[in-house]
Write an enzyme that holds these catalytic residues in place. Structure first.
Site, PDB file in Angstrom:
ATOM      1  N   LEU A 114     -21.549   2.118  -2.352  1.00  0.00           N
ATOM      2  CA  LEU A 114     -22.806   2.160  -1.592  1.00  0.00           C
ATOM      3  C   LEU A 114     -23.026   3.491  -0.879  1.00  0.00           C
ATOM      4  O   LEU A 114     -24.077   3.710  -0.290  1.00  0.00           O
ATOM      5  CB  LEU A 114     -22.830   1.023  -0.551  1.00  0.00           C
ATOM      6  N   PRO A 147     -14.952  -2.866 -12.341  1.00  0.00           N
ATOM      7  CA  PRO A 147     -16.046  -2.743 -13.305  1.00  0.00           C
ATOM      8  C   PRO A 147     -17.314  -2.090 -12.740  1.00  0.00           C
ATOM      9  O   PRO A 147     -18.036  -1.428 -13.473  1.00  0.00           O
ATOM     10  CB  PRO A 147     -16.308  -4.201 -13.720  1.00  0.00           C
ATOM     11  N   TYR A 175       0.865  -1.190   0.000  1.00  0.00           N
ATOM     12  CA  TYR A 175       0.000   0.000   0.000  1.00  0.00           C
ATOM     13  C   TYR A 175       0.899   1.238   0.000  1.00  0.00           C
ATOM     14  O   TYR A 175       1.527   1.572   1.007  1.00  0.00           O
ATOM     15  CB  TYR A 175      -0.891   0.046   1.244  1.00  0.00           C
ATOM     16  N   LEU A 223     -18.383  -1.180   2.247  1.00  0.00           N
ATOM     17  CA  LEU A 223     -19.124  -0.086   1.588  1.00  0.00           C
ATOM     18  C   LEU A 223     -18.948  -0.199   0.073  1.00  0.00           C
ATOM     19  O   LEU A 223     -19.173   0.776  -0.649  1.00  0.00           O
ATOM     20  CB  LEU A 223     -18.607   1.279   2.079  1.00  0.00           C
ATOM     21  N   ARG A 255     -16.283  -0.251  -1.601  1.00  0.00           N
ATOM     22  CA  ARG A 255     -15.261   0.739  -1.988  1.00  0.00           C
ATOM     23  C   ARG A 255     -15.873   2.122  -2.213  1.00  0.00           C
ATOM     24  O   ARG A 255     -15.387   2.902  -3.028  1.00  0.00           O
ATOM     25  CB  ARG A 255     -14.520   0.282  -3.240  1.00  0.00           C
ATOM     26  N   GLY A 256     -16.981   2.383  -1.532  1.00  0.00           N
ATOM     27  CA  GLY A 256     -17.626   3.702  -1.648  1.00  0.00           C
ATOM     28  C   GLY A 256     -18.798   3.720  -2.607  1.00  0.00           C
ATOM     29  O   GLY A 256     -19.534   4.710  -2.670  1.00  0.00           O
TER      30      GLY A 256
END
Ligand SMILES: NC(=O)c1ccc[n+]([C@@H]2O[C@H](COP(=O)([O-])OP(=O)(O)OC[C@H]3O[C@@H](n4cnc5c(N)ncnc54)[C@H](OP(=O)(O)O)[C@@H]3O)[C@@H](O)[C@H]2O)c1
Length: 318
Positions: A211, A228, A58, A206, A208-209
């Protein structure tokens, strides 16, 4: 809320019921501010979060250095889990995975230096197709016996790999994507984890955001390229799900993020959501998610975001 604890795996270490995923403080989801990240980690510790998730890849070491700085003088309050194995090129591209025994030992040595610690609490990797999992876990087990690692984990692996790995050395936790619209693990991986007493740290809670209406179009944000579900042809159709979730959440007096986190928390004491909060505001929101929602509220949340209504795969199929 963060004071609520859960066991990581049957008879495993006790950690906070929600973990802080530090990945996006270094890269992938667009710009992050260093000072804000440090304050968020400090606030998490202060609130009782003990589980911190990072990976040596990361930010190519950046994330571990950041975590080390934030935890200075407070290492004993944190349970640090580190992923290794993913290989990066200087231009940032992903160029494979290396989980050979020597690579495991080498990667851990560098992680310990960057983290400024003499041990990692949980060390994990994904599947290297060129290396028998028995060899990888054998080497990791050796590092446990030498005191450099406390517990072992794996990420994004299938049932066969889990069984083979667990036969060599107890696997404490698996890190897997799990959330309202990412429920694949329910078919066979989660039942196997439960049979073997392996805990789950869930990412993508979530989505990756997705939602929470995070679009992923900023500079340095790879979501619209790699995932995708964020691609142009799917995004507007998936945004409908975020709107529906926000509506049902608001009728419960909570936010869409809280509804998604609470739903995961409700799926079992053996599942610990990792939230990708990188500001104190997002962190507070996540940590005040209700631990328990009524059965009616959970059904309403599931009905608002049916798992088969999402458009696009979780990952690019290579
Ligand atoms: N093992 C693996 O393969 C793997 C893969 C991915 C991630 N992970 C781990 O899981 C952690 C979580 O990452 P994720 O991809 O799963 O992200 P996530 O938590 O599903 O989503 C993060 C996104 O949700 C948004 N968001 C909205 N409200 C939020 C709130 N209250 N708290 C947190 N985020 C909120 C964030 O907003 P902003 O954009 O405004 O910050 C961000 O865009 C990572 O940090 C990493 O440690 C592991």
């Amino acid at each position: 809320m963060a004071f609520t604890k859960r066991s990581l795996g049957r008879n495993g270490p006790i950690v906070s019921a929600i973990g802080l995923g530090c990945m996006s403080m270094s890269e992938f989801y667009g710009h992050s501010d260093r000072g804000t990240s440090l304050r968020t980690i400090a606030a998490a510790l202060e609130a009782g979060v003990t589980l911190f998730d990072t990976g040596d890849f990361y930010g190519v070491g950046h994330n571990e250095l950041l975590l080390a700085e934030a935890l200075q003088g407070k290492r004993d309050k944190a349970f640090i889990q580190v992923k290794y194995g993913a290989l990066r090129s200087p231009d940032g591209s992903f160029i494979g995975i290396d989980a050979r025994p020597a690579a495991a030992k080498n990667a851990l040595s560098y992680s310990l230096q960057r983290l400024g610690t003499d041990h990692v609490d949980l060390y994990m990797t994904g599947r290297d197709p060129n290396v028998p999992i028995e060899d990888t876990i054998g080497a990791m087990g050796e590092l446990v016996r030498q005191g450099y690692i406390r517990y072992l984990g794996l990420t994004n692996v299938d049932t066969e790999t889990i069984k083979r790995a667990h036969a060599v050395h107890p696997i404490t936790a698996l890190q897997l994507e799990y959330g309202l619209i990412s429920r694949d693990i329910e078919h066979s991986v989660l039942p196997l984890c439960r049979e073997l007493g392996i805990g789950v740290t869930a990412y993508g809670v979530l989505s990756r955001g997705l939602l929470t209406g995070s679009k992923g179009n900023g500079s340095g944000d790879v979501r619209s390229t790699y995932y995708p579900r964020f691609h142009k042809e799917n995004l507007s159709r998936n945004e409908v799900l975020a709107v529906a979730l926000a509506r049902v959440a608001s009728s419960e007096g909570i936010t869409a993020a809280q509804a998604a986190i609470s739903w995961v928390l409700s799926q079992g004491e053996d599942i610990i959501p990792l939230v990708g909060a990188r500001t104190e505001e997002r962190l507070r929101e996540a940590l005040t998610s209700p631990v328990q929602l009524s059965a009616d509220a959970l059904s309403a949340i599931e009905a608002a975001v049916p798992q088969d209504a999402v458009h696009g795969e979780r990952f690019m199929v290579r």
